[in-house]
Design an enzyme around this catalytic site. Structure first.
Site, PDB file in Angstrom:
ATOM      1  N   SER A   1     -36.700 -28.286  25.324  1.00 34.92           N
ATOM      2  CA  SER A   1     -36.457 -29.551  26.032  1.00 34.92           C
ATOM      3  C   SER A   1     -37.346 -29.618  27.272  1.00 34.92           C
ATOM      4  O   SER A   1     -37.898 -28.596  27.709  1.00 34.92           O
ATOM      5  CB  SER A   1     -34.981 -29.567  26.453  1.00 34.92           C
ATOM      6  OG  SER A   1     -34.724 -30.558  27.420  1.00 34.92           O
TER       7      SER A   1
ATOM      8  N   TYR B   1     -26.951 -27.555  30.136  1.00 36.95           N
ATOM      9  CA  TYR B   1     -28.025 -27.833  29.155  1.00 36.95           C
ATOM     10  C   TYR B   1     -29.335 -27.192  29.616  1.00 36.95           C
ATOM     11  O   TYR B   1     -30.038 -26.543  28.828  1.00 36.95           O
ATOM     12  CB  TYR B   1     -28.161 -29.347  29.021  1.00 36.95           C
ATOM     13  CG  TYR B   1     -29.114 -29.830  27.953  1.00 36.95           C
ATOM     14  CD1 TYR B   1     -28.736 -29.852  26.618  1.00 36.95           C
ATOM     15  CD2 TYR B   1     -30.382 -30.313  28.287  1.00 36.95           C
ATOM     16  CE1 TYR B   1     -29.596 -30.331  25.633  1.00 36.95           C
ATOM     17  CE2 TYR B   1     -31.249 -30.788  27.318  1.00 36.95           C
ATOM     18  CZ  TYR B   1     -30.849 -30.800  25.988  1.00 36.95           C
ATOM     19  OH  TYR B   1     -31.702 -31.276  25.020  1.00 36.95           O
TER      20      TYR B   1
HETATM   21  P1  NAP Z   1     -28.238 -35.466  17.843  1.00 37.42           P
HETATM   22  O1  NAP Z   1     -28.809 -36.775  17.407  1.00 37.42           O
HETATM   23  O2  NAP Z   1     -27.038 -35.450  18.679  1.00 37.42           O
HETATM   24  O3  NAP Z   1     -28.037 -34.481  16.553  1.00 37.42           O
HETATM   25  C1  NAP Z   1     -27.536 -33.194  16.721  1.00 37.42           C
HETATM   26  C2  NAP Z   1     -27.288 -32.531  15.343  1.00 37.42           C
HETATM   27  O4  NAP Z   1     -26.737 -31.230  15.569  1.00 37.42           O
HETATM   28  C3  NAP Z   1     -26.274 -33.281  14.488  1.00 37.42           C
HETATM   29  O5  NAP Z   1     -26.652 -33.143  13.130  1.00 37.42           O
HETATM   30  C4  NAP Z   1     -24.969 -32.509  14.739  1.00 37.42           C
HETATM   31  O6  NAP Z   1     -24.064 -32.705  13.674  1.00 37.42           O
HETATM   32  C5  NAP Z   1     -25.541 -31.087  14.826  1.00 37.42           C
HETATM   33  N1  NAP Z   1     -24.679 -30.124  15.517  1.00 37.42           N
HETATM   34  C6  NAP Z   1     -24.204 -30.177  16.801  1.00 37.42           C
HETATM   35  N2  NAP Z   1     -23.443 -29.090  17.048  1.00 37.42           N
HETATM   36  C7  NAP Z   1     -23.459 -28.316  15.931  1.00 37.42           C
HETATM   37  C8  NAP Z   1     -22.866 -27.081  15.576  1.00 37.42           C
HETATM   38  N3  NAP Z   1     -22.101 -26.397  16.435  1.00 37.42           N
HETATM   39  N4  NAP Z   1     -23.094 -26.570  14.343  1.00 37.42           N
HETATM   40  C9  NAP Z   1     -23.869 -27.247  13.455  1.00 37.42           C
HETATM   41  N5  NAP Z   1     -24.467 -28.426  13.730  1.00 37.42           N
HETATM   42  C10 NAP Z   1     -24.251 -28.960  14.956  1.00 37.42           C
HETATM   43  O7  NAP Z   1     -29.332 -34.721  18.635  1.00 37.42           O
HETATM   44  P2  NAP Z   1     -30.910 -34.949  18.728  1.00 37.42           P
HETATM   45  O8  NAP Z   1     -31.174 -35.854  19.849  1.00 37.42           O
HETATM   46  O9  NAP Z   1     -31.511 -35.226  17.376  1.00 37.42           O
HETATM   47  O10 NAP Z   1     -31.293 -33.506  19.198  1.00 37.42           O
HETATM   48  C11 NAP Z   1     -31.613 -32.448  18.332  1.00 37.42           C
HETATM   49  C12 NAP Z   1     -32.075 -31.272  19.176  1.00 37.42           C
HETATM   50  O11 NAP Z   1     -33.168 -31.687  19.983  1.00 37.42           O
HETATM   51  C13 NAP Z   1     -31.020 -30.737  20.143  1.00 37.42           C
HETATM   52  O12 NAP Z   1     -31.147 -29.345  20.262  1.00 37.42           O
HETATM   53  C14 NAP Z   1     -31.389 -31.414  21.449  1.00 37.42           C
HETATM   54  O13 NAP Z   1     -30.940 -30.707  22.568  1.00 37.42           O
HETATM   55  C15 NAP Z   1     -32.881 -31.405  21.346  1.00 37.42           C
HETATM   56  N6  NAP Z   1     -33.575 -32.384  22.180  1.00 37.42           N
HETATM   57  C16 NAP Z   1     -33.290 -33.719  22.109  1.00 37.42           C
HETATM   58  C17 NAP Z   1     -34.021 -34.601  22.884  1.00 37.42           C
HETATM   59  C18 NAP Z   1     -33.799 -36.084  22.869  1.00 37.42           C
HETATM   60  O14 NAP Z   1     -34.340 -36.761  23.757  1.00 37.42           O
HETATM   61  N7  NAP Z   1     -33.044 -36.629  21.927  1.00 37.42           N
HETATM   62  C19 NAP Z   1     -35.018 -34.129  23.712  1.00 37.42           C
HETATM   63  C20 NAP Z   1     -35.257 -32.756  23.773  1.00 37.42           C
HETATM   64  C21 NAP Z   1     -34.536 -31.901  22.996  1.00 37.42           C
HETATM   65  P3  NAP Z   1     -22.471 -32.411  13.807  1.00 37.42           P
HETATM   66  O15 NAP Z   1     -22.026 -33.006  15.105  1.00 37.42           O
HETATM   67  O16 NAP Z   1     -21.886 -33.051  12.571  1.00 37.42           O
HETATM   68  O17 NAP Z   1     -22.313 -30.930  13.747  1.00 37.42           O
HETATM   69  C1  GCO Z   2     -30.937 -35.908  29.742  1.00 38.90           C
HETATM   70  C2  GCO Z   2     -31.505 -35.960  28.366  1.00 38.90           C
HETATM   71  C3  GCO Z   2     -32.446 -34.805  28.108  1.00 38.90           C
HETATM   72  C4  GCO Z   2     -33.114 -34.945  26.764  1.00 38.90           C
HETATM   73  C5  GCO Z   2     -34.126 -33.947  26.430  1.00 38.90           C
HETATM   74  C6  GCO Z   2     -35.309 -33.963  27.335  1.00 38.90           C
HETATM   75  O1  GCO Z   2     -29.767 -36.237  29.903  1.00 38.90           O
HETATM   76  O2  GCO Z   2     -31.702 -35.596  30.671  1.00 38.90           O
HETATM   77  O3  GCO Z   2     -30.540 -36.039  27.374  1.00 38.90           O
HETATM   78  O4  GCO Z   2     -31.883 -33.591  28.354  1.00 38.90           O
HETATM   79  O5  GCO Z   2     -32.167 -35.016  25.746  1.00 38.90           O
HETATM   80  O6  GCO Z   2     -33.599 -32.669  26.218  1.00 38.90           O
HETATM   81  O7  GCO Z   2     -36.303 -33.151  26.826  1.00 38.90           O
END
Ligand code: NAP
Ligand code: GCO
Length: 268
Positions: free
Chosen positions: A149, A162
């Protein structure tokens, strides 16, 4: 020697993408499928797993979904055993994508909330990697991608748990690289910028008067690309890090952030 483009293909590889029922995990799994891999994925909610499996299959991809919680070592062991049974082999590629966030000021964050985020975002990648690495060593190759992240590098009000987890995940990435590089396992991270998914939906909600959420405006002003990322923006980088094209890239965090980490923010 074949074309360099062939080195990006994943034909015959089995990839486990955790939390790939929607969002970033789903885009990465689809990208792997397009590149020729067979897809295993998991999440906690059975209905979402079934829907996602149907979605992948409607795209013509070879995909199996499993209900498993990545924080539970016994469930993860069963997950990997089921993958071996269904695909005839253990994962060649693992993406530790499942993650959650809680946006709460630090002094209002309970110890239980802090632990829950660390458990899913940091302890689970350790648990799933530990379950997959022995077979990778036996096969003589393996690729692990940890979804990090901006918060692997930066702090922000309300995301203490986080940021701690994602900073730790960056170092777990470097440690897996250090410990298993000799076994021809490459472990790298992808650090997405701000990506439009359900996880970030509350930060993009329109205001009552139809204007943009202040956080939405803030992100646009901090991103040289002047937009939120999409899950599709992560497809190419993920295929690169899963493929032979990156065989000498190890312990690296590839930030896919539209330039956020290079930029001080829009001048007033
Ligand atoms: P999301 O839309 O909330 O999807 C998260 C996925 O993880 C869902 O399939 C959820 O399904 C699953 N999950 C959560 N807890 C779990 C557990 N204990 N066991 C198994 N599965 C689990 O999240 P996203 O935004 O696509 O993010 C995916 C990853 O990218 C995360 O690690 C997040 O921190 C990272 N990320 C996101 C962003 C952003 O801007 N969106 C930026 C940087 C990093 P269930 O709830 O059904 O288990
Ligand atoms: C926040 C956001 C971030 C992003 C992402 C950034 O509240 O600042 O959710 O943490 O999800 O991880 O890279």
């Amino acid at each position: 020697m074949g074309s360099v483009l062939d080195s990006f293909r994943l034909d015959g590889k089995v990839a486990l993408v955790t939390g790939a029922t929607y969002g970033i995990g789903m885009a990465i799994a689809e990208a792997f499928g397009q590149a020729g891999a067979r897809i295993a994925f998991n999440a906690r909610h059975a209905d979402k797993v079934a829907q996602a499996e149907e979605h992948y299959r409607s795209l013509g991809l070879d995909a199996h979904g499993y209900v498993a919680d990545v924080t539970d070592e016994a469930q993860v062991a069963e997950l990997v055993a089921n993958i071996k049974a269904d695909f005839g082999t253990a994962p060649d590629i693992l993406v530790n994508n499942a993650g959650i966030i809680k946006r709460v000021p630090m002094l209002e964050t309970s110890v239980e909330e802090f632990r829950e985020v660390i458990d899913i975002d940091l302890n689970a990648p350790f648990i799933v990697s530990k379950a997959c690495i022995p077979a990778m060593i036996e096969k003589g190759h393996g690729k692990i991608i940890n979804i990090c992240s901006m918060m692997s590098e930066l702090g922000r009000e309300t995301v203490s748990a986080y940021a701690s987890a994602k900073g730790g995940l960056k170092m777990l990435t470097r440690n897996i690289c250090s410990e298993f590089g000799e076994a021809n396992i490459q472990c790298n991270g992808i650090g997405p910028g701000y990506i439009a998914t359900p996880q970030t939906a509350p930060l993009r909600e329109r205001q009552a008067d139809g204007s943009r959420h202040p956080f939405d405006q803030f992100i646009i002003s901090k991103t040289p690309a002047a937009r939120w990322g999409t899950p599709e923006d992560l497809m190419g980088p993920a295929v690169f890090l899963a493929s032979d094209a990156s065989n000498f890239v190890n312990g690296h965090i590839l930030y896919v952030d539209g330039g956020i980490l290079a930029y001080i923010g829009k001048q007033p």
